[in-house]
Design a protein around this motif. Structure first.
Motif, PDB file in Angstrom:
ATOM      1  N   PRO A 239      35.630  44.548  49.819  1.00 59.72           N
ATOM      2  CA  PRO A 239      34.582  45.349  50.102  1.00 59.72           C
ATOM      3  C   PRO A 239      33.874  46.127  48.908  1.00 59.72           C
ATOM      4  CG  PRO A 239      36.322  45.632  51.555  1.00 59.72           C
ATOM      5  CD  PRO A 239      36.973  45.192  50.380  1.00 59.72           C
ATOM      6  N   GLU A 240      32.472  46.392  48.958  1.00 61.18           N
ATOM      7  CA  GLU A 240      32.005  47.145  48.149  1.00 61.18           C
ATOM      8  C   GLU A 240      32.374  48.519  47.675  1.00 61.18           C
ATOM      9  OE1 GLU A 240      28.564  46.296  47.162  1.00 61.18           O
ATOM     10  OE2 GLU A 240      28.463  47.957  45.673  1.00 61.18           O
ATOM     11  N   GLY A 241      32.767  48.729  46.144  1.00 56.90           N
ATOM     12  CA  GLY A 241      33.499  49.865  45.850  1.00 56.90           C
ATOM     13  C   GLY A 241      34.879  49.802  45.863  1.00 56.90           C
ATOM     14  N   GLU A 242      35.509  48.756  46.541  1.00 59.80           N
ATOM     15  CA  GLU A 242      36.844  48.594  46.384  1.00 59.80           C
ATOM     16  C   GLU A 242      37.684  47.800  45.093  1.00 59.80           C
ATOM     17  OE1 GLU A 242      39.391  49.635  48.307  1.00 59.80           O
ATOM     18  OE2 GLU A 242      38.387  50.143  50.095  1.00 59.80           O
ATOM     19  N   ASP A 243      38.727  48.132  44.647  1.00 60.03           N
ATOM     20  CA  ASP A 243      39.286  47.424  43.320  1.00 60.03           C
ATOM     21  C   ASP A 243      39.289  46.144  43.711  1.00 60.03           C
ATOM     22  OD1 ASP A 243      40.497  49.911  41.798  1.00 60.03           O
ATOM     23  OD2 ASP A 243      41.526  50.244  43.825  1.00 60.03           O
ATOM     24  N   VAL A 244      38.853  45.329  42.770  1.00 57.72           N
ATOM     25  CA  VAL A 244      38.941  43.946  42.711  1.00 57.72           C
ATOM     26  C   VAL A 244      40.325  43.354  42.677  1.00 57.72           C
ATOM     27  CG1 VAL A 244      38.087  41.758  41.670  1.00 57.72           C
ATOM     28  CG2 VAL A 244      36.758  43.912  41.398  1.00 57.72           C
ATOM     29  N   PHE A 245      40.502  42.442  43.398  1.00 55.77           N
ATOM     30  CA  PHE A 245      42.124  42.125  43.326  1.00 55.77           C
ATOM     31  C   PHE A 245      42.338  41.130  42.105  1.00 55.77           C
ATOM     32  CE2 PHE A 245      45.837  39.771  44.247  1.00 55.77           C
ATOM     33  CZ  PHE A 245      46.842  40.738  44.788  1.00 55.77           C
ATOM     34  N   THR A 246      42.897  41.616  41.028  1.00 59.32           N
ATOM     35  CA  THR A 246      42.970  40.983  39.837  1.00 59.32           C
ATOM     36  C   THR A 246      44.364  40.765  39.415  1.00 59.32           C
ATOM     37  OG1 THR A 246      40.996  42.063  39.257  1.00 59.32           O
ATOM     38  CG2 THR A 246      42.081  41.053  37.563  1.00 59.32           C
ATOM     39  N   ARG A 247      44.723  39.551  38.898  1.00 58.70           N
ATOM     40  CA  ARG A 247      46.220  39.642  38.426  1.00 58.70           C
ATOM     41  C   ARG A 247      45.973  38.646  36.941  1.00 58.70           C
ATOM     42  NH1 ARG A 247      50.238  42.169  39.699  1.00 58.70           N
ATOM     43  NH2 ARG A 247      51.530  40.529  39.096  1.00 58.70           N
ATOM     44  N   SER A 248      46.704  39.145  36.046  1.00 63.76           N
ATOM     45  CA  SER A 248      46.582  38.462  34.646  1.00 63.76           C
ATOM     46  C   SER A 248      47.699  37.548  34.446  1.00 63.76           C
ATOM     47  CB  SER A 248      46.728  39.867  33.734  1.00 63.76           C
ATOM     48  OG  SER A 248      45.665  40.307  33.868  1.00 63.76           O
TER      49      SER A 248
END
Ligand code: MTE
Ligand code: MO
Length: 503
Positions: A239-248
């Motif tokens: 949702p707008e403003g939430e942390d982007v689910f990101t994995r390296s």
């Protein structure tokens, strides 16, 4: 490295006091965004930035699952949102049956965001699980996505590349892999003292066949330098403003066998599992398998530091891209401890990281640790012995990237062990093995059995979870470290099964 400024206690009390109202607001906001035909961030994630973090779980139990950013209540509402509570339902959102109705084989932990685990041990008597029996783990509600409108961008290169689903499916190679997907939080409910978050028991693991495009085919086609570094893969559902689910994901693993998967058991991946496309990192913990992928960024390090955070982060709790990689999914022994953040680490196998705590303070949940589950007899069942007076014990065992070498079963709480035999298909090094043990002298009345797996490197499941005050960072003296996130539990004692043998 700067220590994590997160205050866990703060997070929890915040979640307890206003979690549900925030959740309601997100539900409304999500409806609005979907009605407007634009999910937050989709297709417009050109760089970093993009809003402050807020409560990330909002589960009815009121605690966050994976250590959310500590953030005051958001002060800004997205400007495009007309009212906080739209009075009309968007007409294009069809009514669908409840999560419970759609997944009769799952026990629901939270209906939104959707979190559910296998309700029965029977799931652990089959080689391949039906899609409907595979656990679901979401930080944000499942988005509703039109495949024809979806694209995946490849950034961090001289030129930005954008791929449609049709290109992903038909311009490159296609491959399939059987993969045992397990949430890093599986077994969390057995931690004492209890840790916050969804109280997964044994059921947040499943084995299915995934089909898609090997990332090596895509990166090679665009001449990407894959000799080192990372591919940071992002989900588009926040949702707008939430942390982007990101994995390296380290390039080495990306090039070895990581895929953009669009089919699960031969049918399109269902919305809850990442439709139209998700990352599939064979053998690695569930969190690495980013769903609803819309961007992949080629970079030298993991996502880390202020380039990938909102200004002022993490004090403001606005981590944006780094939260799920650096702050969550780490083995942190002390309740108010902080994770040390790294640009890179020497080894990605979680078990090995736990062995090398002199180099890595807080292991990252990457390659899975060895684990086994008894599927039959079922917990609480009453079973009668065969004509020969025996009871057949069936279960599954897996060890991520590594093959399982042996499984043993104990009927005396782990004092003595008996080797089980393997059966069933071995079509992938990353799928679980079925095991069978014929218990010759089961006796009668209430009985408890334990199983433990040993992988090809000789790592064996420990017996119990260490006391919190022991402050372990790795497996020592047959004990799994108590950690504040409740991650990676593979201790065999809490996973044992108790049932009754009839006369
Ligand atoms: N975009 C996105 N990807 C995600 C998640 C998420 O919340 N958002 N959850 C992760 C976690 S923690 C797990 S365990 C797996 C679960 O996948 P499943 O729901 O298909 O079982 O998805 C991972 N991928
Ligand atoms: Mo997870």
């Amino acid at each position: 490295m700067a220590p994590d400024q997160q205050q866990r206690g703060e997070d929890e009390s915040r979640a307890e006091t206003d979690g549900s109202s925030l959740r309601d607001r997100y539900v409304e906001r999500r409806r609005f965004l979907m009605a407007a035909g634009s999910l937050a961030g989709v297709g417009v994630l050109a760089g970093c930035g993009g809003g402050g973090g807020t409560d990330t779980d909002g589960s009815p139990t009121g605690t966050d699952t994976d250590m959310p950013p500590s953030t005051p209540e958001p002060t800004e509402e997205p400007t495009e949102e007309p009212t906080e509570e739209p009075t009309e339902e968007p007409p294009d959102e069809p009514e669908q049956p409840s999560l419970e109705e759609r997944y009769p084989g799952l026990r629901i932990l939270s209906p939104e965001p959707e979190n559910a685990e296998a309700a029965s041990r029977e799931t652990y008597t089959d080689y391949i699980n039906p899609r409907e029996e595979h656990y679901i783990r979401n930080h944000y509600p499942t988005p509703s996505i039109e495949e024809a409108e979806w694209s995946v961008s490849l950034t961090g290169l001289d030129e930005e590349i954008s791929l449609t689903m049709e290109q992903i499916k038909h311009d490159f190679a296609t491959d399939s892999v059987t993969h045992t997907m397990q949430c890093a939080g599986n077994g969390r409910s057995y931690f004492e003292p209890q840790v916050g978050g969804n109280q997964w028991t044994f059921g947040a693991v499943g084995n299915t066949v995934w089909t898609g495009t090997p990332l090596s085919a895509i990166l090679d086609a665009y001449d990407v330098d894959t000799s080192s570094g990372f591919l940071s893969v992002m989900g588009g559902e926040h949702p707008e403003g939430e942390d982007v689910f990101t994995r390296s994901i380290p390039m080495e693993k990306v090039m070895e066998d990581t895929m953009l998967a669009y089919e699960m058991n031969g049918s399109p991946v269902s919305p809850d599992h990442g439709f139209p496309v998700r990352l599939l990192v064979p053998g690695w913990f569930g969190c690495n398998n980013v769903k609803w992928v819309n961007r992949m960024h080629v970079m030298d390090t993991m996502v880390i530091g202020t380039d990938w955070e909102e200004e002022g982060a993490p004090e403001d709790g606005q981590r944006t891209y780094t939260h799920w990689q650096q702050y969550s999914y780490r083995i942190i022994p002390e309740e108010d401890d902080r994770a040390t953040h790294y640009e890179d680490i020497p080894v990605y196998d979680t078990r090995e990281q736990m062995e090398r705590t002199d180099e890595i303070d807080n292991a990252y949940m990457y390659d899975q640790v060895e684990k086994s589950l008894i599927g039959y007899p079922e917990e609480g069942a009453t079973v009668s012995p065969s004509p020969a007076g025996t009871i057949e014990v069936i279960g599954v065992a897996w060890a991520g990237d590594d093959a399982v070498e042996t499984v043993e079963v104990s009927a005396d709480g782990g004092e003595s062990w008996n080797e089980a035999e393997f059966f069933g298909p071995v079509d992938s090094p990353n799928g679980w093995r079925l095991f069978r043990y014929v218990w010759e002298d089961p006796g009668t009345g209430e009985q408890t059995l334990h199983s433990r797996a040993t992988d090809e490197r000789g790592y064996t499941q420990p017996a119990t979870i260490a006391a919190q005050e022991d402050q372990l960072r790795g497996i020592e003296n047959d004990q799994y470290p108590w950690d504040q996130g409740g991650y990676g539990n593979n201790a065999y004692v809490p996973h044992g099964v108790t049932f009754t043998v009839e006369e």
